[in-house]
Design an enzyme around this catalytic site. Structure first.
Site, short mmCIF file in Angstrom:
data_model
loop_
_atom_site.label_atom_id
_atom_site.label_comp_id
_atom_site.label_asym_id
_atom_site.label_seq_id
_atom_site.Cartn_x
_atom_site.Cartn_y
_atom_site.Cartn_z
N GLU A 1 43.53 44.55 44.56
CA GLU A 1 44.82 44.74 45.20
C GLU A 1 45.02 46.53 45.47
O GLU A 1 46.06 46.97 45.47
CB GLU A 1 45.96 44.47 44.23
CG GLU A 1 46.08 42.84 44.29
CD GLU A 1 47.55 42.16 43.65
OE1 GLU A 1 48.62 43.26 43.76
OE2 GLU A 1 47.67 41.24 43.53
N HIS B 1 49.85 44.46 36.16
CA HIS B 1 48.58 43.86 35.23
C HIS B 1 48.22 45.17 33.90
O HIS B 1 48.25 46.17 34.49
CB HIS B 1 47.61 43.46 36.00
CG HIS B 1 47.77 42.28 36.77
ND1 HIS B 1 47.16 41.16 36.57
CD2 HIS B 1 48.56 42.02 37.87
CE1 HIS B 1 47.40 40.20 37.43
NE2 HIS B 1 48.56 40.66 38.28
#
Lengths: 406, 406
Positions: free
Chosen positions: B49, B272
């Site tokens: 990402e 995360h």
């Protein structure tokens, strides 16, 4: 192999030109191809442009006796058209779809819809592991002004990289397919140089078939004669390439092509000629083809040349991305202007109805259409730019590694 | 390695959640990630990402001193978001884009635009060849009714096949990434079973971090708490997996996760948690992880379960293909009807103007819009059907091979 130190392998490769509703005498030719394959009993059959799964199923049913193993690679809207028939068990398969493959709006060319790919099947014969690749690269519609060259070069590079990365545990690598490149084109020099693959036609001890090994010839009743005018003998774009990776050597004993008609008939298999090679594989102390095929200084030139062409494509893709983006913005502005005018009318700012309703609505619909289309194209060309950049970057890394090595 | 028989490798993995304009405190977090990576001096850093190439360039500039080698994988409209930083030279790279990755019209999910892929970098450390894979699979938006499960399973299967085919000459295989699957989900069992990869968290001698090794936790200020309601501890979807291919063994000595904030600060790296593993690689007589990881009878069950789910997806894709095709045909019929009516009026068959011009034109535009949209969707779902069929076929072949082996 234990008794006889040499393994003899007969390979058949053909672009079948089997497009439903479009290719002439398709079913008759597929029947003919099946008949000859059954009679001749090759070890490996690599086919391209089998675009109807029904044709594949018919061939499979017909050839089940002599080629009990087969695989059809699915991809794209129409399919990859790639399939393999084998006398020996297929142990594993993998499909790699090329990241660039023409343009969806080039409907008259249609390559985009096929999801052009390379298929890999792994086969073991007498303890020798064969990595067999079958592929079909983007067609060349105009040699003088070949707008698809950057895409085809990306495909050739990805093909070479895919073969290098997946064949490390193989003893022998075979590649068959319609590469849509002449033997001296930069893409084929790149593929051969970067993988070390050798050209069965150039290496063959005996050759029988069309002059210069051509596979698209004026003598074939299905070829477009005008396209072959600059090449009176035809062109060679279908190949069988090979190399030994580990302690084996591969030699091409015999190479054949059909010569405008299928053996014993008066119609051809396809608009392409079939290519047939008989290979001898022998266990040796040292592999002959284990290194890169082209001497490294030459390879540096080839990669540089390919990189330049990819760079040219990158420039064109960036321009397309820009102009489609600008078009989308203009359409959006027009829509906003219309919305403002409509709102103005509703709010009673303008006296009466300033525009005829019909043309106003038509213009709005047109703007919406242009906006959607231009946005779609902009996204497509953004992907194109990304993939060309990625390939250029990889080639740059490869060049640096080669130069360090020298 | 010659002096010390054990190589110690510290690996860092993180889904950075760095979406331009959308992710909170993006630039601050990227700076923080760069700072910590520079301080900690890992051997290998695998990131997902990182969707802005500018963020990658900033990290690259900052980390050049301690991680002189790096690679950014480009794909899709936005990019794959995948990149690797390494203390050791990157010898080669390859990108494989998954054939299915959600739907372009699911704009609110957006996975389709990222061109989700697996990236491979080849690294040699002390003579040991490492194949390092970094990937990010399709997100799970609703666990109860997960419409993307078939696509994620196709991705897990393609990931496993890609690793198997490309890692045959590697000594050690490492995979890091956000797999968007819980540890007991069928996709991860398939991936582990079919490749023999082992889970660093499960194998670690020492563990420090979130309970159960979770990487999406309610304690992180960026996570959506409502999504984690059924999982009070959080969920584990980010992994480091590994195996030794040739005569090496790999052991995970230590495994860590961050616990809601970056070390020494009060903001997290991302939504995360980061995963950090310390691996010990030792040369042995016999490789421990060379075989398939799961016992084969279990693997048969896993592949069967995955194949069933792919089959369910195939059914849904076929229905979508049918309904979009029907919609396109209806729109075409409406257009033809309108054309006939218009021609009739022109030819004077009907007395006067039977329809108001405006609604007639609007209807025609609507029909054209529906026709184009439905045709596009039909083509898309045709590709989806092809790829699901291809995966199902490959799984069928794998099952046959497994059953023959038993």
């Amino acid at each position: 192999m234990e008794g006889d130190p040499t393994l003899r392998l007969r390979v058949f490769n053909l672009n079948c030109w089997a497009i439903r509703y479009l290719s002439k005498q398709r079913q008759e030719r597929i029947r003919l191809i099946g008949d000859v394959l059954r009679q001749e009993g090759f070890d490996l059959v690599l086919l391209q442009e089998v675009w109807s799964e029904q044709d594949y199923s018919n061939l499979k049913a017909k050839l089940g006796g002599c080629y009990p193993f087969s695989y059809y690679f699915r991809s794209g809207v129409i399919g990859s058209g790639l399939c393999v028939f084998s006398r020996f068990p297929i142990l594993d398969t993998l499909l790699y779809q090329y990241s660039l493959n023409g343009y969806p709006y080039m409907l008259q060319h249609g390559d985009w819809f096929c999801g052009k790919s390379v298929g890999l099947v792994v086969i073991k014969i007498s303890g020798i592991v064969f990595n067999v690749y079958v592929t079909h690269l983007h067609a060349e519609y105009c040699r003088e002004k070949d707008g698809y060259l950057p895409h085809r070069l990306v495909q050739a590079w990805e093909l070479a990289q895919f073969i290098r990365h997946t064949s490390k545990a193989a003893d022998v690598v075979l590649l068959g397919g319609d590469l849509n490149m002449h033997p001296e084109d930069v893409g084929i020099r790149l593929l051969r140089g970067w993988t070390g693959l050798r050209d069965a036609f150039a290496e063959a001890t005996r050759f029988e078939g069309c002059e210069d090994g051509c596979t698209l010839i004026p003598n074939n009743c299905f070829t477009v004669k005008s396209e072959l005018l600059p090449f009176p003998l035809g062109i060679r774009i279908d190949y069988i390439l090979y190399k030994a990776v580990s302690s084996f050597t591969v030699k091409c004993e015999e190479m054949k092509t059909t010569t405008g008609t299928a053996p014993g008939t008066d119609i051809p298999f396809s608009d392409h000629e079939a290519v047939m090679a008989t290979l001898h594989i022998r266990r040796e102390g040292q592999a002959a083809g284990a290194n890169l095929g082209t001497a490294e200084p030459t390879l540096v030139d080839v990669v540089t040349e390919a990189r330049t062409e990819v760079g040219v494509g990158l420039g064109a893709a960036r321009r397309q991305r820009y102009s489609t983006g600008r078009m989308a913005v203009l359409a959006l502005l027009l829509l906003l202007l219309q919305a403002a005018a409509a709102l103005g009318t509703l709010a009673g700012l303008a006296a009466g109805q300033p525009f005829p309703k019909l043309s106003f609505s038509l213009l709005a619909f047109l703007a919406i259409g242009v906006l959607l289309l231009a946005t779609g194209l902009h996204l497509f060309h953004t992907i194109e730019v990304k993939m060309l950049q990625g390939t250029e970057e990889q080639m740059r890394m490869a060049l640096r590694a080669l130069q360090e090595h020298l």
